[in-house]
Design a protein around this motif. Structure first.
Motif, PDB file in Angstrom:
ATOM      1  N   SER A 201       0.854  -1.183   0.000  1.00  0.00           N
ATOM      2  CA  SER A 201       0.000   0.000   0.000  1.00  0.00           C
ATOM      3  C   SER A 201       0.892   1.236   0.000  1.00  0.00           C
ATOM      4  O   SER A 201       1.902   1.292   0.694  1.00  0.00           O
ATOM      5  N   THR A 202       0.525   2.230  -0.781  1.00  0.00           N
ATOM      6  CA  THR A 202       1.391   3.399  -0.955  1.00  0.00           C
ATOM      7  C   THR A 202       1.494   4.242   0.300  1.00  0.00           C
ATOM      8  O   THR A 202       2.559   4.748   0.640  1.00  0.00           O
ATOM      9  N   THR A 205       2.835   8.952   1.364  1.00  0.00           N
ATOM     10  CA  THR A 205       3.912   9.465   0.512  1.00  0.00           C
ATOM     11  C   THR A 205       4.464   8.346  -0.359  1.00  0.00           C
ATOM     12  O   THR A 205       4.389   7.170  -0.010  1.00  0.00           O
ATOM     13  N   ARG A 206       5.064   8.755  -1.488  1.00  0.00           N
ATOM     14  CA  ARG A 206       5.683   7.790  -2.394  1.00  0.00           C
ATOM     15  C   ARG A 206       7.167   7.647  -2.067  1.00  0.00           C
ATOM     16  O   ARG A 206       7.851   8.632  -1.798  1.00  0.00           O
ATOM     17  N   PHE A 225       4.567   2.435  -9.621  1.00  0.00           N
ATOM     18  CA  PHE A 225       3.387   2.814  -8.852  1.00  0.00           C
ATOM     19  C   PHE A 225       2.132   2.573  -9.685  1.00  0.00           C
ATOM     20  O   PHE A 225       2.107   2.791 -10.892  1.00  0.00           O
ATOM     21  N   GLU A 227      -2.445   2.624  -8.847  1.00  0.00           N
ATOM     22  CA  GLU A 227      -3.375   3.258  -7.926  1.00  0.00           C
ATOM     23  C   GLU A 227      -3.335   2.623  -6.538  1.00  0.00           C
ATOM     24  O   GLU A 227      -3.668   1.456  -6.352  1.00  0.00           O
ATOM     25  N   LYS A 229      -0.853   1.658  -4.809  1.00  0.00           N
ATOM     26  CA  LYS A 229       0.150   0.617  -4.609  1.00  0.00           C
ATOM     27  C   LYS A 229       1.551   1.112  -4.977  1.00  0.00           C
ATOM     28  O   LYS A 229       1.741   1.851  -5.940  1.00  0.00           O
ATOM     29  N   THR A 230       2.533   0.682  -4.184  1.00  0.00           N
ATOM     30  CA  THR A 230       3.950   0.792  -4.528  1.00  0.00           C
ATOM     31  C   THR A 230       4.426  -0.591  -4.924  1.00  0.00           C
ATOM     32  O   THR A 230       4.240  -1.550  -4.166  1.00  0.00           O
TER      33      THR A 230
END
Length: 251
Positions: A201-202, A205-206, A225, A227, A229-230
């Motif tokens: 889960s993102t 922050t990225r 990345f 939606e 998600k990382t």
């Protein structure tokens, strides 16, 4: 039930998220009783006195039939876990966990057998929906074809640990966040695992960079990345066996 199963297998929302959130919250609001003592049930009794439970049916605005659905006043753990998982998937985490706690308080080893959540018989299969609660809390999904595991803890991600299983192995996942570093670990405890992509889960922050170790050795990986998600993608699929550990540090 259809939306619940869609969440379990990773399809996400197949119905309007707003409608689903409203519907499942209404089930909690109208059907969950914090104690059963004031509720009349002439059918099979799976909850009683000061115990809490989720009724199968309710008529919050009246018009209850004289002869309703025969099981309407009963409490089934298999349905309680299903509703709890759907609540968690749709952001009602505290409400979902309250239902789970009600079940475990009833089957606490003193009043009932903690390993036998009976319904129409002992060791009834519907109670296996409890596994869906684990999936919902961990945000766990597995795509064995592409070698991808996803995790998205529904509870505090400051420090989180959960169990995962696939067709070929099982192990545990850990996540910690401290001082701008998000650390995750996937450990294989039994069997094997092909891992190409780790989805997380993102959060708020990225990540800008990632460092991945497999069994202590630096491994080439990239960030992507989608939606919410990382994605940590390995250049080559990792063939992991029992005892293997993958760690990643995102900054």
């Amino acid at each position: 039930l259809g939306q619940y199963l869609a969440h379990v297998v990773g399809l996400g929302h197949v119905l309007s998220p707003d409608y689903v959130r409203t519907a499942v919250k209404s089930i909690y609001d109208y059907n969950f009783k914090k104690q059963i003592a004031d509720f009349a049930n002439v059918q099979r009794v799976y909850a009683l006195n000061d115990e809490a439970g989720l009724l199968l049916c309710s008529w919050p605005h009246g018009n209850r039939p004289a002869l309703p659905f025969v099981y309407s006043d009963e409490v089934w753990t298999g349905i309680e876990y299903q509703v709890a998982a759907l609540l968690i998937h749709n952001g009602w985490v505290d409400e979902g966990l309250e239902i789970v706690k009600a079940v475990r308080d009833r089957y606490n080893g003193l009043h009932r057998n903690p390993w036998d959540e009976e319904e129409c018989g002992h060791h009834y299969a519907r109670a296996m929906s409890s596994w869906a609660v684990l999936l919902a809390l961990g945000g766990y999904q597995c795509d064995a074809l592409t070698g991808r595991l996803d995790f998205g803890p529904a509870v505090s991600s400051g420090s989180f640990r959960t169990f995962w299983s696939t067709g070929g192995g099982w192990g545990d996942f850990e996540e910690k966040s401290e001082r701008g570093i998000r650390s995750v670990k996937v450990a294989v405890q039994f069997g094997g695992l092909k891992l190409q992509t780790l989805g997380l889960s993102t959060g708020s922050t990225r990540a800008k960079s990632v460092k991945v170790l497999i069994n202590g050795k630096l491994t080439s990986a990239s960030l992507a990345f989608e939606e919410g998600k990382t994605l940590i993608r390995f250049r080559e699929p990792a063939q992991l066996q029992a005892g293997s550990v993958v760690t990643a540090a995102l900054q």
